[in-house]
Enzyme design. Sequence first.
Site, PDB file in Angstrom:
ATOM      1  N   GLU A 165      -8.034  -5.949   5.272  1.00 36.69           N
ATOM      2  CA  GLU A 165      -8.007  -5.598   3.849  1.00 36.69           C
ATOM      3  C   GLU A 165      -6.862  -6.303   3.129  1.00 36.69           C
ATOM      4  OE1 GLU A 165      -8.343  -1.754   5.752  1.00 36.69           O
ATOM      5  OE2 GLU A 165      -9.075  -0.971   3.848  1.00 36.69           O
ATOM      6  N   ARG A 225     -11.431  15.190   9.245  1.00 40.11           N
ATOM      7  CA  ARG A 225     -12.322  15.560   8.125  1.00 40.11           C
ATOM      8  C   ARG A 225     -13.717  15.904   8.647  1.00 40.11           C
ATOM      9  NH1 ARG A 225     -11.076  10.254   4.627  1.00 40.11           N
ATOM     10  NH2 ARG A 225      -9.069  10.061   5.650  1.00 40.11           N
ATOM     11  N   GLY A 266     -10.097   7.564   9.215  1.00 38.09           N
ATOM     12  CA  GLY A 266     -11.105   7.819   8.179  1.00 38.09           C
ATOM     13  C   GLY A 266     -12.252   6.868   8.467  1.00 38.09           C
ATOM     14  N   ARG A 326      -2.730  -2.153  -3.137  1.00 37.86           N
ATOM     15  CA  ARG A 326      -3.960  -1.431  -2.808  1.00 37.86           C
ATOM     16  C   ARG A 326      -3.977  -0.162  -3.667  1.00 37.86           C
ATOM     17  NH1 ARG A 326      -4.906   3.164   1.421  1.00 37.86           N
ATOM     18  NH2 ARG A 326      -7.146   3.345   1.249  1.00 37.86           N
ATOM     19  N   ASN A 333       0.871  -1.169   0.000  1.00 38.30           N
ATOM     20  CA  ASN A 333       0.000   0.000   0.000  1.00 38.30           C
ATOM     21  C   ASN A 333       0.913   1.226   0.000  1.00 38.30           C
ATOM     22  OD1 ASN A 333      -1.743   2.075   0.524  1.00 38.30           O
ATOM     23  ND2 ASN A 333      -2.595   1.201   2.407  1.00 38.30           N
ATOM     24  N   HIS A 349     -13.034   2.578   1.253  1.00 37.59           N
ATOM     25  CA  HIS A 349     -12.978   1.490   2.251  1.00 37.59           C
ATOM     26  C   HIS A 349     -13.685   0.226   1.731  1.00 37.59           C
ATOM     27  CE1 HIS A 349     -12.833   4.778   5.588  1.00 37.59           C
ATOM     28  NE2 HIS A 349     -11.604   4.350   5.360  1.00 37.59           N
TER      29      HIS A 349
HETATM   30  P1  AMP Z   1      -7.531   3.285  12.225  1.00 38.99           P
HETATM   31  O1  AMP Z   1      -7.513   4.413  11.238  1.00 38.99           O
HETATM   32  O2  AMP Z   1      -8.455   2.187  11.848  1.00 38.99           O
HETATM   33  O3  AMP Z   1      -6.151   2.796  12.565  1.00 38.99           O
HETATM   34  O4  AMP Z   1      -8.134   3.900  13.597  1.00 38.99           O
HETATM   35  C1  AMP Z   1      -7.465   4.926  14.279  1.00 38.99           C
HETATM   36  C2  AMP Z   1      -8.417   5.516  15.300  1.00 38.99           C
HETATM   37  O5  AMP Z   1      -8.818   4.512  16.244  1.00 38.99           O
HETATM   38  C3  AMP Z   1      -7.793   6.637  16.128  1.00 38.99           C
HETATM   39  O6  AMP Z   1      -8.690   7.736  16.206  1.00 38.99           O
HETATM   40  C4  AMP Z   1      -7.650   6.020  17.510  1.00 38.99           C
HETATM   41  O7  AMP Z   1      -7.762   6.988  18.507  1.00 38.99           O
HETATM   42  C5  AMP Z   1      -8.852   5.101  17.528  1.00 38.99           C
HETATM   43  N1  AMP Z   1      -8.744   4.115  18.603  1.00 38.99           N
HETATM   44  C6  AMP Z   1      -7.900   3.072  18.723  1.00 38.99           C
HETATM   45  N2  AMP Z   1      -8.094   2.439  19.904  1.00 38.99           N
HETATM   46  C7  AMP Z   1      -9.099   3.097  20.544  1.00 38.99           C
HETATM   47  C8  AMP Z   1      -9.787   2.943  21.796  1.00 38.99           C
HETATM   48  N3  AMP Z   1      -9.460   1.973  22.646  1.00 38.99           N
HETATM   49  N4  AMP Z   1     -10.765   3.822  22.098  1.00 38.99           N
HETATM   50  C9  AMP Z   1     -11.095   4.815  21.260  1.00 38.99           C
HETATM   51  N5  AMP Z   1     -10.497   5.010  20.070  1.00 38.99           N
HETATM   52  C10 AMP Z   1      -9.519   4.163  19.707  1.00 38.99           C
END
Ligand code: AMP
Length: 397
Positions: free
Chosen positions: A382, A238, A209, A90, A7, A179
């Site tokens: 993914e 965003r 996102g 990706r 990616n 996504h």
């Molecule tokens: P991703 O883009 O899928 O990696 O998700 C990132 C987001 O997940 C960030 O805003 C993190 O703060 C949130 N995140 C990860 N663990 C937690 C948690 N235990 N509680 C709340 N938000 C979380």
Amino acid sequence: MLVFVLNAGSSSLKYQLINAETSELKASGLVERIGIDGILKHEVGENKKLTFELQIPTHKEAIELVLRILTNDETKVINSISEIEAIGHRVVHGGEYFKKSTLINKDVMDKIRKLIPLAPLHNPAHVLGIEICNELMPNIPNVATFDTAFHQTMPEENFLYAVPYGDYTEHHLRKYGFHGTSHYYVSNEAIKILNKKTSKIIVCHLGNGSSICAVKDGKSISTTMGLTPLEGLIMGTRSGDIDAGVIPYLMERKGLDSNQIINYLNKKSGILGISGISSDLREVIKASNDGDKRSKIAIEMLCGRIKKYLCSYAGLMQGVDAICFTAGIGENSDLIREKVCEGLGFMGIELDTEKNKIRTHGTREIHNESSKTKIFVIPTNEELVIAKDTYNLVKSK
Ligand code: AMP
């Protein structure tokens, strides 16, 4: 078959080496700050984590470095690069050209390039990643898996914007959705659990996102992101949905040009913009718990928007068999899941608040016994979809 999943972003590279037949993850990693300084975080299996800080001036040097690490004595997972049998890329935007993953040839490359105006930050990096792989591993087949492909089943009434129709036919102005690989993987896992011929599923991919997708009988029929990944839910930085009238208003009042307003809506808004604390929801939840008012309102806004789409998609499909939560927030935040499902008992959506709090790896059910709708937490994958699609296309070549 060992598949190298890549990616390529504008200054980063994510990769995994996967045995596509057994789904075994051999190694994974992330190269960041390419062209600035350079950090490589590499993981082998569950336990071994390594970090290298070194100068990585270009994407080519980044990929060369990753290939060296995969074969290097101390960090070795394969003896030679020739053990890699295929590469899966990706690609964010496949426009209306690509409804599924495809083997890459010159025509495919031309189309990914043609779509650069629709994904100016992403598609150029993907083209570069593919070109470098061709150069470094010339005889290995490459496959592209598109974030938009799964949503190509949306009916016209759900992907058109209500603007003059000619701008769709002439300028390709429509909702594409993103996504898609995650929505496909998660809905497919839910379908396996439901074990029904027909199904109505809502996938909430909530991360930095975020998007929601209505999946009817395995097909995306509507999703929250649009022409670009800016539409829909409130995200880390965003704004999500906003009155288009905001744009000229702010441009005039603040003297912003079009790049600046897009930067404002993409990078300075969302949870970060409202809370003024962070785009990382963990920090915003902590601040809210400590009494910060703007963090509290940011969380309420985030959950309110998710709930609005959840209910509208249940209406669109005339029911919902399962709601799935995935990605960083969806998989990890019991607070957000609880707030989103709160008060939806009238629609047959009843969360078990105790089950919701239990943290385990893997798929889990978090609805209570009387809930008509099942509620699942399903970790997304993914890269596995990309590896499997690559394997299937290369095998049948
Ligand atoms: P991703 O883009 O899928 O990696 O998700 C990132 C987001 O997940 C960030 O805003 C993190 O703060 C949130 N995140 C990860 N663990 C937690 C948690 N235990 N509680 C709340 N938000 C979380």
